[in-house]
Design an enzyme around this catalytic site. Structure first.
Site, mmCIF file in Angstrom:
data_model
loop_
_atom_site.group_PDB
_atom_site.id
_atom_site.type_symbol
_atom_site.label_atom_id
_atom_site.label_comp_id
_atom_site.label_asym_id
_atom_site.label_seq_id
_atom_site.Cartn_x
_atom_site.Cartn_y
_atom_site.Cartn_z
ATOM 1 N N SER A 143 1.058 -1.076 -0.122
ATOM 2 C CA SER A 143 0.013 -0.037 0.100
ATOM 3 C C SER A 143 1.052 1.470 -0.011
ATOM 4 C CB SER A 143 -0.894 -0.048 1.220
ATOM 5 O OG SER A 143 -0.135 0.298 2.498
ATOM 6 N N ASP A 144 0.452 2.326 -0.717
ATOM 7 C CA ASP A 144 1.084 3.561 -0.165
ATOM 8 C C ASP A 144 0.589 3.867 1.005
ATOM 9 O OD1 ASP A 144 2.463 5.980 -0.326
ATOM 10 O OD2 ASP A 144 1.357 6.598 -2.319
ATOM 11 N N TRP A 145 1.450 4.671 1.919
ATOM 12 C CA TRP A 145 1.478 4.912 3.078
ATOM 13 C C TRP A 145 0.212 5.608 3.568
ATOM 14 C CZ3 TRP A 145 5.104 2.331 1.724
ATOM 15 C CH2 TRP A 145 6.083 1.971 2.401
ATOM 16 N N GLY A 146 -0.791 4.956 4.184
ATOM 17 C CA GLY A 146 -1.945 5.253 4.683
ATOM 18 C C GLY A 146 -3.245 4.949 3.425
ATOM 19 N N GLY A 147 -2.568 4.186 2.440
ATOM 20 C CA GLY A 147 -3.744 4.080 1.204
ATOM 21 C C GLY A 147 -4.601 2.865 1.711
#
Length: 712
Positions: A243-247
């Protein structure tokens, strides 16, 4: 024979994974699926299975971040080589250089004991306002595909996974964390996916990062169509989706729709609240509960753990991977080579460039960007280089005889993420000083543009304006009133408006060039290196000339909830060509200090069938007085098509070095199958029979030969 050997190796790896999986508890498998710190996931200590360590870095390995917050750890041994940003690499049109770039940045990641390098980025340049365009490879899917493959292979030769990002349709930073993108299947498959597909199928990428935005109502980091069907089923991707960070946003979707490793959810981790503790990530305790209740089958977590173990056996559990290297002369050479080949000469009235170094010549270098650090800022691509040679420093080093004087002329504040800090300087005083030194100079070099700051070229927000910031347009006009012998060097990752273009003598597009920026610019400005860069995206004259902006707010930036890609497949030069809207500078455009002639171009046949190779051959002659390199570009168009098409699309290119006064043969091949369009009626690629035209030239707007052919 090699295919048999590879199959045996793959079988051994899968058997090894099976043996490890059988030893893991459910809790251990779940733990591997989520972060334990800002940039790592846990291993299994009792079995000797290591942690996975990641680092930001499409154009250099980011400095060490604290375990549990976004502060820098202030290590003394994490300074690296900053390579030019990927817009510059794209401008080289040189796949061999992309391989060298990938190897070099991969070596630095390996030396820093990273297992995953979070890059490269291949999102398509759709609007010049996108704050993150500088991290990507331009507007054309074919060009990006041809450069991402060697980059990925180069990184992974070091036993470091390239994590290609951001999959998919993350083409703006504004509202990136929630905007829902609606786009046709045709544009999706023809424009926005090809570089990702190439990175997987041809490049063998070991990791893919999901995008923040939604696509057709579902977040891209757990998107059933993008991840399960297209990536993992259709393309056979056997790596890890990160995931992108916080995605990540939902446990069931993250479990079922393709996410393997969840990173960056929340911001507190082990801080003052337990709300965002790593154990509360979507793929942590909530995932474990679903598994124990039987609401998610254990086969799901087994697939994720299998992918993660496969990643480890390719990286940190691979005893044969090399040790890596950092900040060596070879890396500096690669950085300089990419920079000099990527710099684009766009205007050269009366041979303003190159500027001769001679006694009695006074060169006024004006502009904050002549001295400003361009490795700082930009968000996650911010770097901590061992050194950074500024343009002013490089020019002073190269010019031993001419007198070099400098004035800032304009100033901005420091680069800080998500905020704008005011300049400590008085703008009027800076302007007065610049005009005074311009009056006395023989030559003015204005080094301006953007910076890697909030609302400029930076992650997290888009630009608010198309024109240059901090009064640069007015300053240029005031300088031109006292000295007409002026050339401009733009340091940007984006197109900008240029109301002053007709009044200047020379223009160089300089990009963000990394550690060796100043030396590389001085190489080209002085003529030590003959420029050969070509633009990887179109520069519109005004913002409305760009396709995304032409269709109004719902096309860009959307209404904060939904966004519709109304230009469909007509992105970049496809739009300018097809709609006959003249760009300021065209895709593929770039001048040289010599002149080239393309001649005798022909096809090997007049008619082709499915699966055949089209061979385009001809001659490139250097008709000038210095050695140089030219990029031959082949576009193909289909007249009287049964579907809407762009006038022409890039389907082949080759960069060729030709010595002065000599000629070199060039040959480019195109597979007929690559001329297919994505047919929404059959949900597959369709090769249309009939008449086509090959357009051969050295820029999308400079075609020297058109050749008709037929597909039967």
């Amino acid at each position: 024979m090699s295919s048999i050997v590879n199959a045996q190796k793959d079988r051994i790896v899968e058997e090894k994974i099976d043996s490890i999986l059988s030893l893991l508890t459910l809790e251990e498998k779940v733990a591997m699926c989520h972060a334990q710190s800002k940039f790592s996931t846990p291993g299994v200590p009792r079995l000797g299975i290591p942690e996975v360590w990641m680092s930001d870095g499409p154009h250099g390995v980011r400095a060490e971040i604290n375990w549990d917050n976004w502060g820098y750890a202030e290590w003394s041994n994490d300074s690296i080589t900053a390579f030019p940003a990927l817009t510059c690499l794209a401008s080289t049109f040189n796949p061999d250089l992309a391989k060298s770039y990938g190897i070099s940045v991969g070596e630095e990641a390996r030396y820093r004991k990273k297992d995953v390098l979070l890059g490269p980025g291949v999102n398509i340049y759709r609007t010049p306002l996108n704050g993150r365009n500088f991290e990507y490879m331009g507007e054309d899917p074919y060009l990006a595909s041809k450069l991402v493959v060697p980059y990925v292979k180069g990184v992974q030769e070091n036993g470091v996974a390239a994590c290609v990002k951001h999959f998919a349709l993350n083409n703006q930073e504004l509202w990136r964390d929630h905007i829902n993108v609606e786009v046709s299947d045709r544009a999706l498959y023809e424009i926005y996916l090809p570089a990702f597909k190439a990175s997987v199928i041809e490049g063998g990428a070991w990791a893919m990062m999901g995008a923040y935005n939604k696509f057709r109502g579902q977040y891209c980091c757990h998107n059933e169509l993008l991840l399960n069907k297209i990536l993992k089923t259709d393309w056979g991707f056997d790596g890890v989706v990160i995931s992108d960070w916080g995605g990540a946003h939902n446990t069931y979707e993250a479990a079922m729709f393709g996410l393997d490793m969840e990173m960056g959810t929340g911001t507190d981790g082990l801080g003052t609240t337990t709300l965002n503790h790593y154990e509360h990530y979507y793929l942590a305790s909530p995932f474990l509960k679903l598994l124990k209740k039987g609401e998610v089958d254990e086969a799901i977590v087994n697939d994720k753990a299998r992918r993660i173990l496969r990643l480890m056996l390719r990286t940190n559990m691979n005893s044969n991977r090399p040790l890596g290297k950092m900040n060596n002369v070879e890396h500096h050479h690669v950085a300089r080579k990419v920079a000099t080949e990527g710099i684009v000469l766009l205007k050269n009235k009366e041979n303003f460039f190159p500027i001769e170094d001679r006694e009695g010549l006074t060169i006024a270098v004006i502009g904050e960007n002549a001295k400003r650090s361009m490795t700082a800022g930009g968000g996650s691509s911010e770097l901590k280089p061992q050194f950074e040679i500024s343009p002013l420093e490089g020019i002073k080093k190269r010019y031993k005889n001419a007198q070099i004087v400098h004035a800032m002329g304009f100033a901005s504040g420091p680069s800080v993420y998500d905020q704008i800090l005011p300049s400590p300087y008085d703008a009027d005083s800076l302007k007065v000083e610049a005009i005074e030194i311009a009056k006395k100079a023989d030559v003015v070099l204005f080094i301006g543009g953007l910076s890697k700051s909030h609302l400029q070229d930076c992650e997290g927000a888009d630009r608010k304006q198309f024109e240059l910031p901090f009064g640069q347009d007015d300053l240029l006009n005031d300088i031109m009133a006292v000295n007409k012998n002026i050339g401009v060097v733009l340091i940007t990752g984006n197109a900008v408006e240029m109301p002053w273009l007709d009044k200047i003598n020379g223009l160089i597009q300089g990009w963000y060039l990394g550690s060796i920026a100043g030396d590389a610019l001085a190489d080209v400005i002085s003529g030590d290196v003959n420029p050969s860069g070509k633009l990887p995206f179109s520069f519109p004259i005004k913002l409305k000339d760009n396709a995304a902006h032409y269709f109004g707010e719902l096309s860009y930036p959307g209404d904060s909830i939904n966004q519709f890609y109304k230009e469909d497949i007509l992105v970049g030069y496809r739009w300018h060509d097809t709609k006959k809207i003249k760009p300021l500078f065209a895709f593929g455009e770039g001048m040289s200090y010599t002149s080239f002639e393309l001649s005798d171009f022909k096809l090997n046949k007049k008619t082709y069938t499915k699966g055949e190779q089209i061979t385009i051959s001809g001659t490139v002659s250097n008709t000038g007085i210095v050695d140089g390199a030219e990029v031959v570009q082949v576009y193909v168009g289909k007249s009287k098509s049964k579907v809407k098409r762009a006038l022409k699309e890039l389907k082949g290119f080759k960069k060729i070095v030709v010595k002065r006064g000599l000629s070199e043969p060039v040959q480019i091949t195109i597979n007929v199958n690559d001329l297919a369009f994505y047919d929404e009626a059959i949900k597959d690629w369709n090769l249309e029979k009939g008449n086509y035209t090959a357009y051969i030239g050295n820029a999308s707007n400079n075609i020297s030969k058109k050749i008709k052919f037929e597909i039967k």
